[in-house]
Write an enzyme that holds these catalytic residues in place. Structure first.
Site, PDB file in Angstrom:
ATOM      1  N   GLY A 121       1.244  -1.138  -0.043  1.00  0.00           N
ATOM      2  CA  GLY A 121      -0.111   0.165   0.340  1.00  0.00           C
ATOM      3  C   GLY A 121       0.435   1.384   0.143  1.00  0.00           C
ATOM      4  O   GLY A 121       1.934   1.196   0.094  1.00  0.00           O
ATOM      5  N   THR A 172       1.415   3.763   2.124  1.00  0.00           N
ATOM      6  CA  THR A 172       1.926   3.938   3.539  1.00  0.00           C
ATOM      7  C   THR A 172       2.973   2.609   3.493  1.00  0.00           C
ATOM      8  O   THR A 172       4.292   3.210   3.939  1.00  0.00           O
ATOM      9  CB  THR A 172       1.110   3.635   4.629  1.00  0.00           C
ATOM     10  OG1 THR A 172      -0.598   4.521   4.360  1.00  0.00           O
ATOM     11  CG2 THR A 172       1.071   4.346   5.675  1.00  0.00           C
ATOM     12  N   GLY A 213       0.338  -1.594   6.576  1.00  0.00           N
ATOM     13  CA  GLY A 213      -0.991   0.004   6.593  1.00  0.00           C
ATOM     14  C   GLY A 213      -2.198  -0.725   7.076  1.00  0.00           C
ATOM     15  O   GLY A 213      -2.230  -2.184   7.137  1.00  0.00           O
ATOM     16  N   ALA A 214      -3.110  -0.103   6.866  1.00  0.00           N
ATOM     17  CA  ALA A 214      -4.231  -0.385   7.069  1.00  0.00           C
ATOM     18  C   ALA A 214      -5.481   0.782   6.986  1.00  0.00           C
ATOM     19  O   ALA A 214      -4.768   1.796   6.316  1.00  0.00           O
ATOM     20  CB  ALA A 214      -4.959  -0.816   8.918  1.00  0.00           C
ATOM     21  N   GLY A 227      -6.908  -4.639   3.030  1.00  0.00           N
ATOM     22  CA  GLY A 227      -6.877  -5.391   1.867  1.00  0.00           C
ATOM     23  C   GLY A 227      -7.486  -4.479   0.428  1.00  0.00           C
ATOM     24  O   GLY A 227      -7.846  -4.525  -0.770  1.00  0.00           O
ATOM     25  N   GLY A 228      -7.381  -2.774   1.387  1.00  0.00           N
ATOM     26  CA  GLY A 228      -7.631  -1.836  -0.403  1.00  0.00           C
ATOM     27  C   GLY A 228      -7.050  -2.147  -1.360  1.00  0.00           C
ATOM     28  O   GLY A 228      -7.345  -1.984  -2.512  1.00  0.00           O
ATOM     29  N   GLY A 229      -5.743  -2.319  -1.382  1.00  0.00           N
ATOM     30  CA  GLY A 229      -4.572  -2.819  -2.072  1.00  0.00           C
ATOM     31  C   GLY A 229      -4.569  -4.079  -2.690  1.00  0.00           C
ATOM     32  O   GLY A 229      -3.648  -4.640  -4.453  1.00  0.00           O
ATOM     33  N   GLU A 267      -0.686 -10.345   3.250  1.00  0.00           N
ATOM     34  CA  GLU A 267      -0.750  -9.794   4.403  1.00  0.00           C
ATOM     35  C   GLU A 267      -1.470 -10.410   5.745  1.00  0.00           C
ATOM     36  O   GLU A 267      -0.501 -10.356   7.211  1.00  0.00           O
ATOM     37  CB  GLU A 267      -1.537  -8.776   3.976  1.00  0.00           C
ATOM     38  CG  GLU A 267      -1.153  -7.210   3.248  1.00  0.00           C
ATOM     39  CD  GLU A 267      -1.937  -6.504   3.005  1.00  0.00           C
ATOM     40  OE1 GLU A 267      -0.955  -5.350   2.646  1.00  0.00           O
ATOM     41  OE2 GLU A 267      -3.072  -6.200   3.416  1.00  0.00           O
ATOM     42  N   LYS A 312      -7.729   6.615   8.966  1.00  0.00           N
ATOM     43  CA  LYS A 312      -8.148   5.496   9.223  1.00  0.00           C
ATOM     44  C   LYS A 312      -8.017   4.638  10.090  1.00  0.00           C
ATOM     45  O   LYS A 312      -8.633   3.862  10.869  1.00  0.00           O
ATOM     46  CB  LYS A 312      -6.546   4.147   8.681  1.00  0.00           C
ATOM     47  CG  LYS A 312      -5.835   4.762   7.457  1.00  0.00           C
ATOM     48  CD  LYS A 312      -6.782   4.041   6.703  1.00  0.00           C
ATOM     49  CE  LYS A 312      -5.459   4.379   5.318  1.00  0.00           C
ATOM     50  NZ  LYS A 312      -4.381   4.555   5.315  1.00  0.00           N
TER      51      LYS A 312
END
Ligand code: A5P
Length: 228
Positions: free
Chosen positions: A29, A31, A84-85, A97-99, A105, A123
């Site tokens: 991601g 970040t 990240g998150a 899981g946005g990416g 992960e 976030k």
């Protein structure tokens, strides 16, 4: 402070968790990309480590920076992972899981003694669910799983690339993005999703984060999980 500067600041704050000689899980991601960049600088300055990337994308970035890469077969025990998150609640439960990398992960987090989550202030949420929950499914099952998740009250869409084709994960699966709104019982939902045949993994990370580093303007807030 701009959002991207906050991400960079959180990534920088995570470096003190990295020690010489460790096996390091490398997140995915925007970040985590800051973390990889900074880790590359440490390696250039002589830090020895072996990195286990959570995606092909992160592996490419890390390798290009000269970070030694290993596999889980070679190093099944990871000292510390930095990732990240998409959302974090007060109990340090996460949506990820946005990416699209949630499966690797979660496996890497599960093999890690310590998981350090780095985010900007946007976030943090009181209750998970504003961010659509990613659920990785095998293609054969996606229509069946989609209906089952809709029956739980979510609005569900198959993730697509810019060209309209379904998004493919590194493990060649599809992702359903599931908008639940505020999730009242995170543990129960996680169990229900895990129990559905065809679901490979979901983006609820419960009891996995050890430390949360949130950049809020120029300040870094550090929170520790009570059970770690
Ligand atoms: C990747 O699949 C995700 O779990 C990322 O860790 C998460 O989406 C955070 O990404 P950003 O740092 O880009 O917001």
């Amino acid at each position: 402070m701009a959002n991207d500067q906050e991400k960079e600041a959180a990534a920088r704050a995570s470096l003190r968790f990295i020690k010489d000689g460790q096996v390091v899980g490398i997140g995915t991601g925007t970040t985590a990309a800051h973390f990889i960049q900074l880790l590359g600088e440490l390696v250039k300055n002589g830090l020895r480590l072996r990195g286990i990337p959570t995606s092909d994308h992160s592996r490419q970035q890390a390798a290009a920076l000269g970070i030694p890469i290993a596999t889980l077969d070679e190093c099944p025990q990871i000292d510390v992972t930095v990732d990240g998150a998409d959302e974090v609640d007060p109990e340090l439960r996460l949506i990820k899981g946005g990416g699209g990398a949630l499966l690797r992960e979660k496996i890497v987090a599960s093999a890690s003694k310590q998981v350090v989550i780095i985010t900007d202030a946007t976030k943090r949420v009181p209750v998970l669910g504003r961010f659509p929950l990613p659920v990785e499914v095998i293609k054969f099952a996606q229509a069946v799983v989609l209906r089952k998740i809709e029956a739980l009250g979510a609005s569900v869409s198959l993730r697509r690339q810019a060209d309209g084709k379904p998004f493919l994960t590194d493990e060649n699966n599809h992702i359903l993005d599931c908008s639940f709104g505020q999730i009242a019982d995170v543990e129960k939902l996680a169990r229900r999703l895990s129990d559905m045949p065809g679901v490979v993994e979901h983006g609820l990370f419960i009891g996995m984060a050890s430390v949360l580093l949130v950049a809020n303007g120029s300040e870094i807030v550090e929170l520790r999980a009570s059970n770690k």
